[in-house]
Enzyme design. Structure first.
Site, PDB file in Angstrom:
ATOM      1  N   HIS A  89       9.764  15.775 -17.929  1.00  0.00           N
ATOM      2  CA  HIS A  89       8.687  16.121 -16.774  1.00  0.00           C
ATOM      3  C   HIS A  89       7.613  16.881 -17.965  1.00  0.00           C
ATOM      4  CE1 HIS A  89      10.222  13.779 -13.808  1.00  0.00           C
ATOM      5  NE2 HIS A  89      11.198  14.473 -13.734  1.00  0.00           N
ATOM      6  N   ARG A  92      15.767  18.490 -22.750  1.00  0.00           N
ATOM      7  CA  ARG A  92      15.967  17.356 -21.912  1.00  0.00           C
ATOM      8  C   ARG A  92      15.139  16.104 -22.288  1.00  0.00           C
ATOM      9  NH1 ARG A  92      14.921  17.556 -15.396  1.00  0.00           N
ATOM     10  NH2 ARG A  92      12.821  17.931 -15.653  1.00  0.00           N
ATOM     11  N   GLU A 103      21.890  14.544 -10.052  1.00  0.00           N
ATOM     12  CA  GLU A 103      20.803  14.742  -9.054  1.00  0.00           C
ATOM     13  C   GLU A 103      20.280  13.510  -8.205  1.00  0.00           C
ATOM     14  OE1 GLU A 103      17.238  15.470 -11.554  1.00  0.00           O
ATOM     15  OE2 GLU A 103      17.717  13.954 -13.240  1.00  0.00           O
ATOM     16  N   ASP A 153      15.425  16.694  -7.357  1.00  0.00           N
ATOM     17  CA  ASP A 153      15.698  15.151  -7.210  1.00  0.00           C
ATOM     18  C   ASP A 153      16.829  15.164  -6.035  1.00  0.00           C
ATOM     19  OD1 ASP A 153      13.736  13.600  -8.570  1.00  0.00           O
ATOM     20  OD2 ASP A 153      14.531  14.680 -10.287  1.00  0.00           O
TER      21      ASP A 153
HETATM   22  C1  3PY Z   1      15.255  18.488 -10.485  1.00  0.00           C
HETATM   23  O1  3PY Z   1      15.285  19.645  -9.886  1.00  0.00           O
HETATM   24  O2  3PY Z   1      15.489  17.309  -9.985  1.00  0.00           O
HETATM   25  C2  3PY Z   1      15.009  18.729 -11.931  1.00  0.00           C
HETATM   26  O3  3PY Z   1      15.226  17.743 -12.651  1.00  0.00           O
HETATM   27  C3  3PY Z   1      14.618  19.814 -12.550  1.00  0.00           C
HETATM   28  O4  3PY Z   1      13.688  19.985 -13.400  1.00  0.00           O
HETATM   29 MG    MG Z   2      15.113  15.897 -11.558  1.00  0.00          MG
END
Ligand code: 3PY
Ligand code: MG
Length: 275
Positions: A55, A80, A159, A185
């Site tokens: 991101h 990441r 996530e 997420d």
């Molecule tokens: C999330 O909280 O989904 C993440 O990937 C943190 O950036």
């Molecule tokens: Mg995320």
């Protein structure tokens, strides 16, 4: 040391050492595509710097430079990668990343792909070419081949509801060293799109399970955290690897506090949790 050779600090192995210790590992989080930003944060007493190519705005050249700038300040960098971009993961390891965080790791197969691109045989199928990684690991060719699988951290993000269902399968994959919860997420997934609630009940219940299952597999769990107090709280729950805030949130918080001070007002408290 041969005449003309220069030692570089062995930052790559620092991460596996701190992760093996008792204390929580606190990391800065960087999304800006500017090595000087990553280096500035690395000058603070973090244990690591996480560079976000999912991101964040970092591209490969920017991340490569940031890894070196962070190393210059004596810290390991973890990257990441974008979802499923494992070829990039291998290139970043060559560039000296001490670890890879793979978002949206939802199944054993996803976890196996992460391990396969992050670890050399017999654990995985990482291709050889650690040009910047060798000096940053303080190794020669043979030393790097012998130690890289133990030094490099392959971290699977949990996530989604699917990932929670497959948690034990993901943790069981040899070559996956730890898991990392993406609470935003996860909250969206668990509420079927109804809520962004990274510290809501559903996420906190899942968080407890992630910590317990990781421990049961002899591995560690990490958590994306929004600020220092949040990171302390998550570390107290047993999360070993916690982000402490991002370049953007640090800048805005400091700017807001100083501006309030200049105008004779009390600091506005926290900036909105984001990311
Ligand atoms: C999330 O909280 O989904 C993440 O990937 C943190 O950036
Ligand atoms: Mg995320």
């Amino acid at each position: 040391m041969e005449a003309g050779a220069h030692m570089t600090e062995a930052v790559v192995g620092k991460l596996s050492k701190t992760l093996a210790g008792e204390a929580p590992v606190f990391s800065a989080w960087v999304g800006m595509n500017e090595a000087a930003v990553a280096e500035a944060l690395a000058r603070e007493a973090f244990d690591a710097v996480i560079l976000d190519m999912q991101h964040g705005a970092l591209d490969f050249a920017g991340a490569s430079r940031a890894i070196l700038a962070v190393a210059l300040a004596g810290l390991p960098a973890v990257v990441r990668v974008p979802v499923g971009d494992f070829a990039l993961a291998s290139r970043l390891l060559d560039a000296g990343a001490a670890g890879i965080i793979a978002p949206m790791t939802n199944s054993r197969a996803d976890a196996e792909r992460l391990a396969s691109f992050s670890k050399f045989p017999p654990v995985g199928e990482r291709s050889w070419g650690p040009r910047a990684a060798m000096p940053l690991a303080g190794c020669d060719t043979h030393g790097y081949l012998a130690s890289a699988n133990g030094l490099i951290q392959a971290i699977a993000m949990i996530e989604t509801a699917e990932a929670l269902d497959a948690l034990d399968d993901i943790l069981a994959v040899e070559g996956v060293d730890g898991v990392f919860v993406g609470p935003a997420d996860l909250s969206i997934a668990l509420s079927r799109g109804a809520k962004w609630e990274p510290r809501g009940r559903a996420v906190l219940e899942a968080a407890g399970r992630v910590v317990a299952r990781a421990r049961a597999h002899g591995k560690y769990a990490g958590m994306f955290c929004y600020d220092g107090a949040d990171a302390a709280g998550m570390a107290a729950l047993g999360f070993k690897l916690c982000s402490v805030g991002s370049d953007g949130s640090f800048l805005r918080a400091a700017a807001a506090a100083e501006l309030a001070s200049a105008r004779g007002r009390t600091a506005p408290g926290k900036v909105q949790k984001s990311y």
